[in-house]
Design an enzyme around this catalytic site. Structure first.
Site, PDB file in Angstrom:
ATOM      1  N   GLY A 219       0.832  -1.342  -0.169  1.00 14.36           N
ATOM      2  CA  GLY A 219      -0.026  -0.228   0.025  1.00 14.36           C
ATOM      3  C   GLY A 219       0.778   1.317  -0.033  1.00 14.36           C
TER       4      GLY A 219
ATOM      5  N   ARG B 175       1.060  -5.073  -5.946  1.00 15.05           N
ATOM      6  CA  ARG B 175       1.068  -6.061  -5.122  1.00 15.05           C
ATOM      7  C   ARG B 175       1.663  -7.328  -6.217  1.00 15.05           C
ATOM      8  NH1 ARG B 175      -0.579  -4.632   0.087  1.00 15.05           N
ATOM      9  NH2 ARG B 175      -2.018  -2.868  -0.151  1.00 15.05           N
TER      10      ARG B 175
ATOM     11  N   ASP C 152       5.235  -4.848   5.853  1.00 19.60           N
ATOM     12  CA  ASP C 152       5.974  -6.375   6.414  1.00 19.60           C
ATOM     13  C   ASP C 152       5.961  -7.419   5.404  1.00 19.60           C
ATOM     14  OD1 ASP C 152       3.372  -6.882   6.981  1.00 19.60           O
ATOM     15  OD2 ASP C 152       3.618  -7.348   8.887  1.00 19.60           O
TER      16      ASP C 152
ATOM     17  N   THR D  51       4.176   2.764   5.764  1.00 10.83           N
ATOM     18  CA  THR D  51       2.673   2.210   5.702  1.00 10.83           C
ATOM     19  C   THR D  51       1.949   3.088   6.707  1.00 10.83           C
ATOM     20  OG1 THR D  51       1.187   0.471   6.374  1.00 10.83           O
ATOM     21  CG2 THR D  51       3.402   0.332   7.327  1.00 10.83           C
TER      22      THR D  51
ATOM     23  N   ASP E  98      -0.385   2.433   8.633  1.00 10.48           N
ATOM     24  CA  ASP E  98      -1.031   1.498   9.640  1.00 10.48           C
ATOM     25  C   ASP E  98       0.014   1.652  10.753  1.00 10.48           C
ATOM     26  OD1 ASP E  98      -3.339   0.900   8.219  1.00 10.48           O
ATOM     27  OD2 ASP E  98      -2.310  -0.848   7.395  1.00 10.48           O
TER      28      ASP E  98
ATOM     29  N   ASP F  40       1.824  -0.758  11.867  1.00 13.20           N
ATOM     30  CA  ASP F  40       1.745  -1.918  12.439  1.00 13.20           C
ATOM     31  C   ASP F  40       3.014  -2.677  12.323  1.00 13.20           C
ATOM     32  OD1 ASP F  40       1.740  -1.831   9.737  1.00 13.20           O
ATOM     33  OD2 ASP F  40      -0.051  -3.222   9.673  1.00 13.20           O
TER      34      ASP F  40
ATOM     35  N   ARG G 102      -6.968  -2.768   9.732  1.00 17.50           N
ATOM     36  CA  ARG G 102      -7.695  -4.056   9.750  1.00 17.50           C
ATOM     37  C   ARG G 102      -7.239  -4.985  10.987  1.00 17.50           C
ATOM     38  NH1 ARG G 102      -5.915  -6.149   4.275  1.00 17.50           N
ATOM     39  NH2 ARG G 102      -4.418  -4.238   4.373  1.00 17.50           N
TER      40      ARG G 102
HETATM   41  P1  ATP Z   1       0.631  -2.768   3.458  1.00 23.08           P
HETATM   42  O1  ATP Z   1       1.175  -2.784   5.215  1.00 23.08           O
HETATM   43  O2  ATP Z   1       0.422  -1.680   2.985  1.00 23.08           O
HETATM   44  O3  ATP Z   1      -0.201  -3.907   3.218  1.00 23.08           O
HETATM   45  P2  ATP Z   1       2.926  -4.708   2.583  1.00 23.08           P
HETATM   46  O4  ATP Z   1       4.096  -4.592   2.240  1.00 23.08           O
HETATM   47  O5  ATP Z   1       2.700  -5.508   3.781  1.00 23.08           O
HETATM   48  O6  ATP Z   1       1.972  -3.202   2.904  1.00 23.08           O
HETATM   49  P3  ATP Z   1       1.773  -6.850   1.066  1.00 23.08           P
HETATM   50  O7  ATP Z   1       0.795  -6.814  -0.009  1.00 23.08           O
HETATM   51  O8  ATP Z   1       1.680  -7.844   1.979  1.00 23.08           O
HETATM   52  O9  ATP Z   1       1.888  -5.196   1.522  1.00 23.08           O
HETATM   53  O10 ATP Z   1       3.113  -7.266   0.159  1.00 23.08           O
HETATM   54  C1  ATP Z   1       3.514  -6.278  -0.920  1.00 23.08           C
HETATM   55  C2  ATP Z   1       4.380  -7.396  -1.866  1.00 23.08           C
HETATM   56  O11 ATP Z   1       5.363  -7.909  -1.258  1.00 23.08           O
HETATM   57  C3  ATP Z   1       3.426  -8.260  -2.455  1.00 23.08           C
HETATM   58  O12 ATP Z   1       2.536  -8.118  -3.291  1.00 23.08           O
HETATM   59  C4  ATP Z   1       4.700  -9.239  -2.674  1.00 23.08           C
HETATM   60  O13 ATP Z   1       5.135  -8.910  -4.097  1.00 23.08           O
HETATM   61  C5  ATP Z   1       5.792  -9.244  -1.653  1.00 23.08           C
HETATM   62  N1  ATP Z   1       5.282 -10.320  -0.775  1.00 23.08           N
HETATM   63  C6  ATP Z   1       4.487 -10.179   0.394  1.00 23.08           C
HETATM   64  N2  ATP Z   1       4.694 -11.542   1.274  1.00 23.08           N
HETATM   65  C7  ATP Z   1       5.678 -12.151   0.643  1.00 23.08           C
HETATM   66  C8  ATP Z   1       6.275 -13.219   1.141  1.00 23.08           C
HETATM   67  N3  ATP Z   1       5.846 -14.063   2.136  1.00 23.08           N
HETATM   68  N4  ATP Z   1       7.510 -13.658   0.169  1.00 23.08           N
HETATM   69  C9  ATP Z   1       8.057 -12.816  -0.661  1.00 23.08           C
HETATM   70  N5  ATP Z   1       7.459 -11.736  -0.915  1.00 23.08           N
HETATM   71  C10 ATP Z   1       6.267 -11.350  -0.577  1.00 23.08           C
END
Ligand code: ATP
Length: 326
Positions: A18, A79, A110, A132, A134, A136, A178
């Site tokens: 995000g 994503r 994360d 982010t 959040d 979090d 969330r």
């Molecule tokens: P937000 O907190 O805003 O949701 P985020 O980084 O946690 O941000 P995610 O959608 O969980 O958002 O992850 C972003 C991207 O990181 C995913 O689309 C994927 O490309 C990569 N990613 C997420 N989880 C994994 C994992 N377990 N292993 C490898 N790559 C991952």
């Protein structure tokens, strides 16, 4: 004597997951610090998706001009499910090799750090920066975007308060979160909310309604309840509270407006400091770290350790919000 590694000369930067206000300030800090240190820096568009597809351009100091005040991310974000597979990671590693990129900065949440860890584990130095709204991410006291989001929600609360008071109503304001009540707790305190509902703590609706009625009997003309999205639906709560208090109740779902807007000075400064620190690590061939803020100092933590930390809940601030909402 062991062979000394040469300082890194080419690095990449991407934003993932995000978007959050302040990501642009982090990109700018990475690009300008790298150039200042004599490195070449490449911008990778659309997160890991763009990385796998080679959506990459070299950046210069001017390419990050005029972006500090802009929300979102100039590199776009995405994503990318395919990046979670070995095939996807290998594709990314091949692209990085083709471009001669030796280290990577990943700005995101994360999920994005798991991607950064996967690259580091395969010998490619990668640094995570927490971006982010959040707040979090357990390893850091604050994430880029949180302060701006809290200020955006506060502005909305104050506007809603004006109209709610004129009509002697209760208003439930649903904010993002969330799994985390961070935004709800901070905005409940800053906005002087009469009630707060978060995913981490079971809600006592009767107590909440009793407080609303007591407040009205004391002469309060409005009640604002802050609800984190993961703890329930504002529309459903609207009906329940109206029935139990007999007071007109309305719901407002703030939604995506919480993600947008110009970053606050605090977020720009945090992002700038974190971007600078990330480049310093890569310059010294250090990878597999997340940049964090602790006691207002910028430091770093091992990615695996950071990801393994149990999720936090700011009980002290929650208690404060509860005490001050009587
Ligand atoms: P937000 O907190 O805003 O949701 P985020 O980084 O946690 O941000 P995610 O959608 O969980 O958002 O992850 C972003 C991207 O990181 C995913 O689309 C994927 O490309 C990569 N990613 C997420 N989880 C994994 C994992 N377990 N292993 C490898 N790559 C991952």
């Amino acid at each position: 004597m062991g062979e000394e590694l040469e300082n890194m000369k080419k690095i990449g930067v991407l934003t993932s997951g995000g978007d959050a206000p302040g990501m642009n300030a982090a990109i700018r800090a990475v690009v300008r610090t790298a150039i200042y240190k004599g490195m070449k820096v490449y911008g990778i568009r659309r997160g890991f998706q763009g990385l796998m597809h080679g959506d990459i351009d070299q950046m210069d100091a001017a390419s990050v001009g005029e972006i500090l005040h802009r929300g979102g991310t100039i590199l776009n974000t995405a994503r990318a499910e395919a990046f979670k597979t070995e095939e996807g990671i290998q594709k990314a590693l091949t692209v990085l090799k083709v471009f001669g990129i030796e280290g990577l900065v990943v700005i995101g949440g994360d999920g994005s750090f798991r991607g950064a860890r996967d690259l580091s584990q395969r010998g490619f130095p990668t640094i995570g920066i927490p971006g982010t709204i959040d707040n979090d991410i357990v390893c850091t006291e604050v994430t880029i975007g949180f302060d701006t989001a809290v200020n955006t929600v506060l502005e909305a609360i104050n506007k809603i308060r004006d109209t709610v008071a004129s009509h002697e109503r209760t208003n439930i304001i649903e904010v993002m979160g969330r799994h985390s009540g961070e935004i709800a707790i901070a905005t409940a305190i800053a906005g002087g909310a009469e009630g707060i509902i978060i995913p981490e703590v079971p809600v006592d609706i009767d107590l909440l309604c009793k407080r609303i009625i007591e407040g009205r009997n004391r002469g309060k003309t409005s009640s604002i309840i802050i609800l984190a999205e993961g703890a329930g639906k504002a529309m459903e709560l609207e009906e329940i509270i109206e029935k139990r208090t007999g007071m007109e109740t309305r719901a407002t779902v703030l939604g995506y407006l919480q993600r947008g807007g110009s970053p606050s000075a605090a977020d720009i400064i945090l992002a700038s400091r974190m971007g600078y620190h990330a480049v310093e690590l890569l310059e010294n061939n250090i990878g597999n770290r997340v940049v964090i803020s602790k006691n207002n100092k910028i430091m770093d933590e091992d990615i695996n350790k950071a990801l393994a930390m149990p999720s936090k809940f700011n009980e002290e601030l929650f208690e404060l919000a509860m005490v001050l909402s009587i």
